[in-house]
Scaffold this motif. Structure first.
Motif, PDB file in Angstrom:
ATOM      1  N   UNK A 156       0.850  -1.182   0.000  1.00  0.00           N
ATOM      2  CA  UNK A 156       0.000   0.000   0.000  1.00  0.00           C
ATOM      3  C   UNK A 156       0.889   1.236   0.000  1.00  0.00           C
ATOM      4  N   UNK A 157       0.448   2.228  -0.729  1.00  0.00           N
ATOM      5  CA  UNK A 157       1.196   3.485  -0.816  1.00  0.00           C
ATOM      6  C   UNK A 157       0.279   4.606  -0.379  1.00  0.00           C
ATOM      7  N   UNK A 158       0.846   5.523   0.388  1.00  0.00           N
ATOM      8  CA  UNK A 158       0.132   6.695   0.880  1.00  0.00           C
ATOM      9  C   UNK A 158       1.023   7.900   0.613  1.00  0.00           C
ATOM     10  N   UNK A 159       0.440   8.999   0.199  1.00  0.00           N
ATOM     11  CA  UNK A 159       1.245  10.172  -0.159  1.00  0.00           C
ATOM     12  C   UNK A 159       2.065  10.717   1.003  1.00  0.00           C
ATOM     13  N   UNK A 160       1.642  10.456   2.227  1.00  0.00           N
ATOM     14  CA  UNK A 160       2.395  10.948   3.386  1.00  0.00           C
ATOM     15  C   UNK A 160       3.407   9.926   3.894  1.00  0.00           C
ATOM     16  N   UNK A 161       3.054   8.632   3.810  1.00  0.00           N
ATOM     17  CA  UNK A 161       3.883   7.586   4.416  1.00  0.00           C
ATOM     18  C   UNK A 161       4.722   6.802   3.417  1.00  0.00           C
ATOM     19  N   UNK A 162       4.393   6.867   2.137  1.00  0.00           N
ATOM     20  CA  UNK A 162       5.109   6.082   1.140  1.00  0.00           C
ATOM     21  C   UNK A 162       4.617   4.644   1.118  1.00  0.00           C
ATOM     22  N   UNK A 163       5.496   3.702   0.783  1.00  0.00           N
ATOM     23  CA  UNK A 163       5.135   2.292   0.633  1.00  0.00           C
ATOM     24  C   UNK A 163       5.206   1.543   1.956  1.00  0.00           C
ATOM     25  N   UNK A 164       4.258   0.627   2.126  1.00  0.00           N
ATOM     26  CA  UNK A 164       4.234  -0.267   3.291  1.00  0.00           C
ATOM     27  C   UNK A 164       3.769  -1.639   2.822  1.00  0.00           C
ATOM     28  N   UNK A 165       4.204  -2.666   3.530  1.00  0.00           N
ATOM     29  CA  UNK A 165       3.705  -4.015   3.300  1.00  0.00           C
ATOM     30  C   UNK A 165       2.696  -4.293   4.400  1.00  0.00           C
ATOM     31  N   UNK A 166       1.564  -4.869   4.031  1.00  0.00           N
ATOM     32  CA  UNK A 166       0.519  -5.156   5.014  1.00  0.00           C
ATOM     33  C   UNK A 166      -0.090  -6.513   4.718  1.00  0.00           C
ATOM     34  N   UNK A 167      -0.782  -7.059   5.704  1.00  0.00           N
ATOM     35  CA  UNK A 167      -1.487  -8.331   5.536  1.00  0.00           C
ATOM     36  C   UNK A 167      -2.903  -8.020   5.080  1.00  0.00           C
ATOM     37  N   UNK A 168      -3.308  -8.676   4.027  1.00  0.00           N
ATOM     38  CA  UNK A 168      -4.645  -8.483   3.470  1.00  0.00           C
ATOM     39  C   UNK A 168      -5.679  -8.968   4.488  1.00  0.00           C
ATOM     40  N   UNK A 169      -6.610  -8.101   4.891  1.00  0.00           N
ATOM     41  CA  UNK A 169      -7.610  -8.554   5.862  1.00  0.00           C
ATOM     42  C   UNK A 169      -8.615  -9.496   5.200  1.00  0.00           C
ATOM     43  N   UNK A 170      -9.102 -10.448   5.988  1.00  0.00           N
ATOM     44  CA  UNK A 170     -10.164 -11.325   5.502  1.00  0.00           C
ATOM     45  C   UNK A 170     -11.491 -10.699   5.896  1.00  0.00           C
ATOM     46  N   UNK A 171     -12.561 -11.170   5.317  1.00  0.00           N
ATOM     47  CA  UNK A 171     -13.872 -10.606   5.599  1.00  0.00           C
ATOM     48  C   UNK A 171     -14.280 -10.709   7.051  1.00  0.00           C
ATOM     49  N   UNK A 172     -13.830 -11.753   7.773  1.00  0.00           N
ATOM     50  CA  UNK A 172     -14.240 -11.926   9.159  1.00  0.00           C
ATOM     51  C   UNK A 172     -13.244 -11.342  10.158  1.00  0.00           C
ATOM     52  N   UNK A 173     -12.181 -10.693   9.669  1.00  0.00           N
ATOM     53  CA  UNK A 173     -11.222 -10.045  10.569  1.00  0.00           C
ATOM     54  C   UNK A 173     -11.877  -8.826  11.205  1.00  0.00           C
ATOM     55  N   UNK A 174     -11.684  -8.687  12.512  1.00  0.00           N
ATOM     56  CA  UNK A 174     -12.193  -7.494  13.203  1.00  0.00           C
ATOM     57  C   UNK A 174     -11.052  -6.507  13.293  1.00  0.00           C
ATOM     58  N   UNK A 175     -11.046  -5.523  12.379  1.00  0.00           N
ATOM     59  CA  UNK A 175      -9.923  -4.595  12.280  1.00  0.00           C
ATOM     60  C   UNK A 175      -9.903  -3.580  13.410  1.00  0.00           C
ATOM     61  N   UNK A 176     -11.041  -3.034  13.743  1.00  0.00           N
ATOM     62  CA  UNK A 176     -11.078  -2.065  14.837  1.00  0.00           C
ATOM     63  C   UNK A 176     -12.365  -2.287  15.620  1.00  0.00           C
ATOM     64  N   UNK A 177     -12.252  -2.948  16.766  1.00  0.00           N
ATOM     65  CA  UNK A 177     -13.458  -3.242  17.537  1.00  0.00           C
ATOM     66  C   UNK A 177     -14.167  -1.963  17.961  1.00  0.00           C
ATOM     67  N   UNK A 178     -15.476  -2.017  17.951  1.00  0.00           N
ATOM     68  CA  UNK A 178     -16.278  -0.867  18.346  1.00  0.00           C
ATOM     69  C   UNK A 178     -16.498  -0.951  19.856  1.00  0.00           C
ATOM     70  N   UNK A 179     -16.154   0.111  20.581  1.00  0.00           N
ATOM     71  CA  UNK A 179     -16.343   0.059  22.031  1.00  0.00           C
ATOM     72  C   UNK A 179     -17.831   0.034  22.363  1.00  0.00           C
ATOM     73  N   UNK A 180     -18.178  -0.532  23.523  1.00  0.00           N
ATOM     74  CA  UNK A 180     -19.586  -0.549  23.918  1.00  0.00           C
ATOM     75  C   UNK A 180     -20.094   0.866  24.143  1.00  0.00           C
ATOM     76  N   UNK A 181     -21.409   1.022  24.026  1.00  0.00           N
ATOM     77  CA  UNK A 181     -22.021   2.332  24.259  1.00  0.00           C
ATOM     78  C   UNK A 181     -21.694   2.805  25.672  1.00  0.00           C
ATOM     79  N   UNK A 182     -21.306   4.035  25.789  1.00  0.00           N
ATOM     80  CA  UNK A 182     -20.892   4.595  27.057  1.00  0.00           C
ATOM     81  C   UNK A 182     -22.105   5.149  27.810  1.00  0.00           C
ATOM     82  N   UNK A 183     -22.239   4.768  29.069  1.00  0.00           N
ATOM     83  CA  UNK A 183     -23.296   5.302  29.926  1.00  0.00           C
ATOM     84  C   UNK A 183     -22.753   6.565  30.576  1.00  0.00           C
ATOM     85  N   UNK A 184     -23.167   7.707  30.086  1.00  0.00           N
ATOM     86  CA  UNK A 184     -22.607   8.973  30.552  1.00  0.00           C
ATOM     87  C   UNK A 184     -23.008   9.308  31.980  1.00  0.00           C
ATOM     88  N   UNK A 185     -24.151   8.845  32.410  1.00  0.00           N
ATOM     89  CA  UNK A 185     -24.562   9.098  33.795  1.00  0.00           C
ATOM     90  C   UNK A 185     -23.625   8.382  34.757  1.00  0.00           C
TER      91      UNK A 185
END
Length: 159
Positions: A119-148
């Motif tokens: 992958x290439x990015x204009x700011x970072x240049x070239x990087x090697x990465x592992x191709x994610x699979x469809x069932x990979x959880x890339x960034x878990x969503x935190x549970x809803x926060x109870x503000x009270x």
């Protein structure tokens, strides 16, 4: 110690005309630089025309700088050829950032079922990465926060 400004033999009207001419010349140079920057950074010809129009700039005659999109397309194609990646496994885009992707047929020893990608990015240049699979959880969503509860917890921490 500074020296006093040189006395001009011109009268005030001539000085005003001279100063105005210099200001107009500098303004024109700034507008040419701005138009060249737009030409360099535009995604395509339509984008360039639109941006020049919005900024009330005229195209610079003789400017043959390719658009960022076409320059990136050529660059990524050359890299793909050198690495041996078929063009159907290559993509690029210029949006808010310019990026490129080359799908590799290789994998790592510890993840033999996951392909690698360049992958290439204009700011970072070239990087090697592992191709994610469809069932990979890339960034878990935190549970809803109870503000009270959070506010009550924060209140208890006061001394």
């Amino acid at each position: 110690m500074t020296s006093p400004p040189a006395q001009s033999s011109e009268g005030p009207a001539a000085q005003l005309v001279s100063c105005r001419a210099r200001q107009l010349r500098e303004q024109g140079q700034h507008r040419v630089r701005a138009a060249r920057t737009v030409t360099r950074m535009a995604r395509d010809q339509h984008d360039e025309s639109l941006l020049l129009s919005i900024l009330d700039l005229k195209p610079v005659v003789g400017t043959t700088t390719p658009s960022l999109d076409s320059a990136l397309a050529d660059y990524v194609r050359q890299v793909a050829e050198q690495v041996g990646v078929p063009l159907d496994a290559v993509t690029h885009e210029v949006t808010d950032t310019a990026t490129a992707y080359l799908g590799l047929t290789s994998s790592t020893a510890d993840r033999p079922h996951c392909d690698l990608m360049l992958v290439w990015d204009e700011r970072l240049g070239w990087s090697v990465a592992i191709e994610p699979r469809g069932n990979d959880q890339l960034s878990p969503v935190p549970p809803q926060l109870d503000r009270t509860t959070l506010a009550a917890h924060m209140s208890r921490t006061r001394a």
